[in-house]
Enzyme design. Structure first.
Site, PDB file in Angstrom:
ATOM      1  N   ASP A  62      19.550 -33.812  11.396  1.00 41.37           N
ATOM      2  CA  ASP A  62      18.080 -33.863  11.356  1.00 41.37           C
ATOM      3  C   ASP A  62      17.658 -34.945  12.445  1.00 41.37           C
ATOM      4  O   ASP A  62      18.356 -35.634  13.085  1.00 41.37           O
ATOM      5  CB  ASP A  62      17.669 -34.008   9.973  1.00 41.37           C
ATOM      6  CG  ASP A  62      18.281 -35.252   9.216  1.00 41.37           C
ATOM      7  OD1 ASP A  62      18.630 -36.270   9.963  1.00 41.37           O
ATOM      8  OD2 ASP A  62      18.332 -35.206   8.227  1.00 41.37           O
ATOM      9  N   GLN A  63      16.626 -35.404  12.297  1.00 39.98           N
ATOM     10  CA  GLN A  63      15.690 -36.506  12.785  1.00 39.98           C
ATOM     11  C   GLN A  63      16.320 -37.883  12.705  1.00 39.98           C
ATOM     12  O   GLN A  63      16.331 -38.816  13.282  1.00 39.98           O
ATOM     13  CB  GLN A  63      14.243 -36.540  12.661  1.00 39.98           C
ATOM     14  CG  GLN A  63      13.475 -35.491  13.367  1.00 39.98           C
ATOM     15  CD  GLN A  63      11.962 -35.791  13.316  1.00 39.98           C
ATOM     16  OE1 GLN A  63      11.653 -36.357  12.279  1.00 39.98           O
ATOM     17  NE2 GLN A  63      11.304 -35.442  14.403  1.00 39.98           N
TER      18      GLN A  63
END
Length: 138
Positions: free
Chosen positions: A16-17
């Site tokens: 994810d980020q």
């Protein structure tokens, strides 16, 4: 108790980020672990499906302990936690490269007829698998 072990390289698309493995990807890795366990025991999930039987998840539990990151290798350990001829509970532990526990989980499955979705007794439909599960369970 038989424990199947499967290594998975963490791909960039699975993060994810924050740069850590997105939580839902662990579900996919658990499936990889189940498939490896079934293969270790001498069977193939696709053979069950070809006979018109599916094995849906009816319950799942995951406890996240430490993150895994892109470029690391996860090690998925899978075993049969409980089995009674109808319902199977698989146990999982996924470790990071330092052998630290990343997740601890379980999934509960039953077998159903593909057409009607009615539950079937695994021990009667697949006596060879039943014997292997009895031998391999915790």
């Amino acid at each position: 108790m038989h424990v199947s072990k499967k290594e998975i390289e963490v791909r960039y698309a699975e993060t994810d980020q924050m740069g850590i493995v997105y939580h839902a990807n662990y579900l996919v890795w658990m499936e990889v672990g189940r498939t490896a366990l079934i293969k270790d025991l001498g069977f193939l999930y696709k053979d069950m499906e070809e006979r018109g039987v599916l094995s849906p998840v009816v319950d799942i539990s995951i406890s996240y302990k430490k993150p895994l990151r892109y470029g690391e290798t996860a090690e998925v350990h899978t075993w049969i936690e409980e089995y009674n001829g109808f319902k199977t509970i698989y146990g999982y532990r996924i470790y990071n490269p330092d052998q630290e526990l990343a997740i601890e989980a379980s999934s509960t499955h039953i077998c159903v007829d593909k057409q009607s979705f009615k539950p079937i007794q695994f021990r009667k439909a697949f006596p060879d698998w039943h014997a292997a599960y009895e031998k391999a369970k915790k």
